[in-house]
Design an enzyme around this catalytic site. Structure first.
Site, PDB file in Angstrom:
ATOM      1  N   HIS A 282     -41.571  -9.745 -17.100  1.00  0.00           N
ATOM      2  CA  HIS A 282     -42.156 -10.938 -17.716  1.00  0.00           C
ATOM      3  C   HIS A 282     -41.341 -11.423 -18.904  1.00  0.00           C
ATOM      4  CE1 HIS A 282     -46.426 -10.990 -15.923  1.00  0.00           C
ATOM      5  NE2 HIS A 282     -45.596 -11.782 -15.306  1.00  0.00           N
TER       6      HIS A 282
ATOM      7  N   CYS B 176     -35.604 -18.230   2.756  1.00  0.00           N
ATOM      8  CA  CYS B 176     -36.282 -17.879   1.501  1.00  0.00           C
ATOM      9  C   CYS B 176     -35.776 -16.558   0.912  1.00  0.00           C
ATOM     10  CB  CYS B 176     -37.787 -17.843   1.672  1.00  0.00           C
ATOM     11  SG  CYS B 176     -38.354 -16.586   2.812  1.00  0.00           S
TER      12      CYS B 176
HETATM   13  C1  PEP Z   1     -36.895 -11.359   2.743  1.00  0.00           C
HETATM   14  O1  PEP Z   1     -37.028 -10.308   3.369  1.00  0.00           O
HETATM   15  O2  PEP Z   1     -35.834 -12.020   2.703  1.00  0.00           O
HETATM   16  C2  PEP Z   1     -38.020 -11.905   1.958  1.00  0.00           C
HETATM   17  C3  PEP Z   1     -37.947 -13.080   1.395  1.00  0.00           C
HETATM   18  O3  PEP Z   1     -39.124 -11.124   1.820  1.00  0.00           O
HETATM   19  P1  PEP Z   1     -39.217  -9.876   0.817  1.00  0.00           P
HETATM   20  O4  PEP Z   1     -38.008  -9.889  -0.052  1.00  0.00           O
HETATM   21  O5  PEP Z   1     -40.498 -10.062   0.064  1.00  0.00           O
HETATM   22  O6  PEP Z   1     -39.267  -8.727   1.760  1.00  0.00           O
END
Ligand code: PEP
Ligand code: MG
Length: 784
Positions: free
Chosen positions: A372, A684
């Protein structure tokens, strides 16, 4: 007789004893002295010496010896590529010579002033593929050391590698390097918040340490309870006051960071659980310690760094409550006008106590970019270096300190040349920051007018921050499991509705991709222990929720309820391996929706998407895409599974290169499949936070990227500086290559051509590339 079994046994005993002694040594210098003394003894050699290899100045320097005059330490320096030492280091193999050719040992003989030695055995000291030094024994007479001697030295050197690497990282070796060393006064940590700051160090300590509190019987539980509740109330007021103080500086959503603290302070898991322990007979500080320990232990055990940091939040609040429980008000600290705040584990409260106009930078020995304190520093635009390895932090108080938040590096009392360089970089920074700020309200469009959707990743309600401010198109990934970790049981439907509603409201009308519970493997739920041989390949993500309809349906109903009247919810399913996962999940979503409709709730069926993070989903991307509304590629897991490299294992995770050709080909296959199915697809994973990688992904045809808020302005700048044709050409060219390195070079070339030199990451010098927010090791200095 050397080499027989009794000789081997005594060597093994010596080795085991020596390694134990080295481990117990108070500092690296003592450890090295022990090694050279014992080794010389065991081998009956005339000399044992350790050299350190300094790559910056390209030399091997004696740092410990037994058998030569002590003055040679720091004095004998062998240049790269010369002599026997160079030979051992460069070939990274043992060199064993009964009679050293005079020519090869000239440099050593001249500098050491100890005459000639004939017998020589030297082995390299390496750590994770890098040569850190050379361990040598010498004999005055002609002597060929035994194979068993070489094996002994090699085993010892392998142990020493780890010890030296740690000492080097901690700055412990500076005393051994001499005043002109490139390493002197430099300490490495992690990039926390981008920027470079120079100022005066102010070291703060929590005066109360909950971990040191013993258990004691409570004389009067009622009085203990009263004191405890008063202390909690005091800290609650303190947090509220700090929140108001930062009112002017932070956006409403950034202020939510303090709400997270308030939420923890309100939680029955902390307050009521402590009161219960008091009534079972422990005094208040002991009961508080028990509660905090119980909560933080689960977080500490998690591999996921993001979740580990949530444990630190709780611990900091525990210390704060203890402080007031003990009746100490905390001594007022003087903050100079150019404060660089330093602490073992800085909290947002520590930051909040410094008047904003006096705070230049922060340095914390613990924590990461996900703490944080770092999140707040990013929101305030203050450079932060986290996880700094430095044994004597307290000595930095009052010193001139440079904090480089891009590279996660600290300089203490920098010399004049470095100061000048830093001032120049700070000027450049200022120009860059102004430039990025000027882009804030401009769209993420390429030079030929193609709009690119940039979303943000979030995990806590408090993370929803800065995203709108920096022009995000919505939350591309909300990791719902984070909310589940804060409880000691599954949160109720109502509790979940509260959390999801806050996030959906904060983002509305922009969309929120709420990922359904993704626990298991590195994200275990403390109240759902899973024991498996191969957790990463085990019961995790959708596999677990499909096996627990009651948990899944509760979450789905909570999400749908929270969305009523807003309509910006999108459900995202993690760890999908095949069609059956999607069909079963969709059936549960329909069921949850129907249950709500039957209850008279105005529920609307949200769009449903899947994460592509398992190789099978790449090969079935088209069939999967036809069954959902959107796809999002989780490159963190996909890269881990494609390359068979554990993302949480530092021993191997530096090999986790997102620009590995196999990864790029898989990524292209997914885009092509989605195009055929007519469904949008985004990325993502952390890879998308790197401006160069972002351009490459967009060039492949991805419809958008979800990145962390700190990386967004830089990625936006990159997008606005190139045409869609340039991005496509980059992707096409990259896909023809068969190695990551040339692909990185291509990416860098485009950045340079587009005038984005400042976004190119450099491993050399003090280049301030775009590493901020990047959590992939290979994204740091990958091109050198
Ligand atoms: C990923 O696996 O790229 C993802 C975005 O999920 P996490 O990092 O939460 O596993
Ligand atoms: Mg994942």
């Amino acid at each position: 007789m050397a080499g027989d079994s009794s000789g081997d046994l005594s060597r093994l005993e010596s080795l085991t004893r020596l390694i134990r002694e080295v481990d117990a040594a108070p500092d690296i210098e003592t450890a090295l002295r022990l090694v050279v003394a014992r080794t010389r003894d065991v081998m009956s050699a005339d000399v044992c010496t350790i050299y350190f290899t300094y790559h910056d100045s390209q030399r091997h320097v004696i740092v410990a010896t037994n058998g030569l005059a002590p003055e040679v330490v720091g004095q004998v320096q062998i240049g790269f590529g010369t002599g026997l030492i160079g030979m051992v280091a460069e070939s990274t193999t043992a060199v064993n010579l009964a009679e050293v050719p005079e020519e090869l040992d000239k440099g050593f003989v001249q500098q050491a002033g100890a005459g000639r030695f004939h017998g020589f055995l030297g082995v390299p000291i390496t750590h994770r593929g890098t040569v850190l030094g050379v361990l040598v024994v010498r004999q005055r007479t002609v002597r060929r050391f035994e194979d068993a001697d070489a094996a002994f030295l090699t085993t010892l050197a392998a142990q020493l590698g780890g010890v030296i690497a740690y000492a080097r990282a901690s700055g412990d070796l500076c005393t051994l390097c001499g005043p002109d060393s490139a390493q002197a006064g430099r300490f490495d940590g992690l990039a926390g918040a981008p920027g470079i700051a120079v100022g005066t160090g102010v070291v703060v300590y929590p005066p109360a340490d909950l971990r040191a509190v013993p258990d004691r019987p409570a004389d009067s539980p009622a009085r203990e309870e009263r004191c405890f509740r008063d202390a909690v109330e005091y800290v609650q007021r303190e947090v509220r006051r700090l929140r108001q103080d930062v009112d002017q500086t932070l956006s409403p959503m950034d202020r939510a960071l303090f709400d997270t603290y308030a939420l923890i302070l309100d939680s029955p898991q902390i307050v009521e659980a402590t009161v219960e322990l008091i009534h079972q007979g422990n005094w208040a500080p002991g009961a508080l310690r028990q509660t905090i320990e119980r909560h933080t232990r689960r977080f500490d055990e998690m591999q996921d760094p993001y979740l580990r940091e949530r444990g630190a939040d709780i611990r900091q609040l525990g210390d704060r409550i203890l402080l007031h429980l003990q009746g100490q008000a905390g001594t007022a600290v003087e903050y100079p006008a150019d404060t660089i705040l330093i602490g073992r584990q800085l909290s947002t409260i520590d930051l909040g106590l410094v008047p904003r106009e006096r705070l230049r930078g922060i340095i914390s020995a613990e924590g990461s970019g996900l703490s944080h304190a770092a999140i707040l520093a990013r929101a305030l635009g203050i450079p932060a270096v986290m996880g700094v390895v430095a044994p004597h932090l307290e000595q930095w108080d009052g010193q001139e300190i440079v904090a480089n938040g891009h590279r996660g590096r600290v300089y203490v009392s920098p010399g004049a040349p470095l100061r000048e360089e830093v001032d120049r970089l700070i000027d450049e920074e200022r120009v860059l920051a102004e430039h990025l700020k000027s882009l804030r309200n401009l769209p993420s469009t390429t030079t030929d007018g193609v709009a690119v959707a940039l979303y943000t990743n979030a995990g806590l309600v408090a993370d929803t921050p800065s995203m709108l401010a920096s022009g995000s198109a919505g939350i591309g990934l909300f990791r719902s499991e984070v909310a589940f970790m804060a409880y000691d049981r599954f949160p109720s439907e109502q509790e979940q509705v509260k959390v999801y509603r806050q996030v959906l409201e904060a983002a509305a009308p922009l969309p929120v991709n709420l990922r359904t519970l993704d626990v298991g493997a590195d994200k275990p739920l403390p109240y759902l222990p899973i024991v498996e041989q191969n957790p990463a390949l085990g019961w995790r993500g959708i596999r677990l929720t499909l096996d627990h309809p009651e948990i899944f349906l509760t979450q789905l109903r909570a999400a749908l309820r929270a969305d009523v009247g807003l309509g910006n919810l999108r459900l995202l399913l993690p760890m999908v391996t095949g069609i059956a996962d999607v069909e079963q999940a969709r059936a549960f979503i329909d069921q949850a929706h129907q249950q709500l409709v039957d209850d008279g709730v105005a529920s609307v069926r949200p769009p449903v998407g899947i994460m592509v993070e398992v190789p099978s989903a790449v090969y079935q991307a088209e069939e999967l895409a036809r069954r959902v509304d959107f796809l999002s590629v989780g490159t963190n897991d996909l890269t881990q599974y494609l390359l068979a490299i554990d993302r949480g294992n530092p021993q191997v995770s530096k090999r986790l290169d997102p620009l590995h050709p196999a990864v790029l080909r898989a990524l292209r296959q997914v885009v092509d499949a989605c195009r055929r199915a007519g469904k949008p697809v985004t990325v993502c994973g952390e890879m998308a936070c790197d401006p160069g990688c972002a351009l490459l992904l967009l060039g492949m045809g991805y419809n958008g990227l979800s990145i962390n808020a700190a990386a967004l302005p830089r990625v936006k700048w990159a997008v606005r500086s190139v045409s869609s044709a340039q991005m496509a050409a980059l992707a096409d060219a990259a896909l023809l290559l068969d190695e990551p390195k040339p692909i990185w070079r291509l990416v860098e070339r485009l950045l340079r051509e587009a005038g984005l030199e400042r976004l190119v990451q450099r491993a050399d010098g003090e280049g301030n590339g775009a590493a901020a927010g990047t959590a992939i090791p290979a994204l740091r200095g990958a091109t050198t």
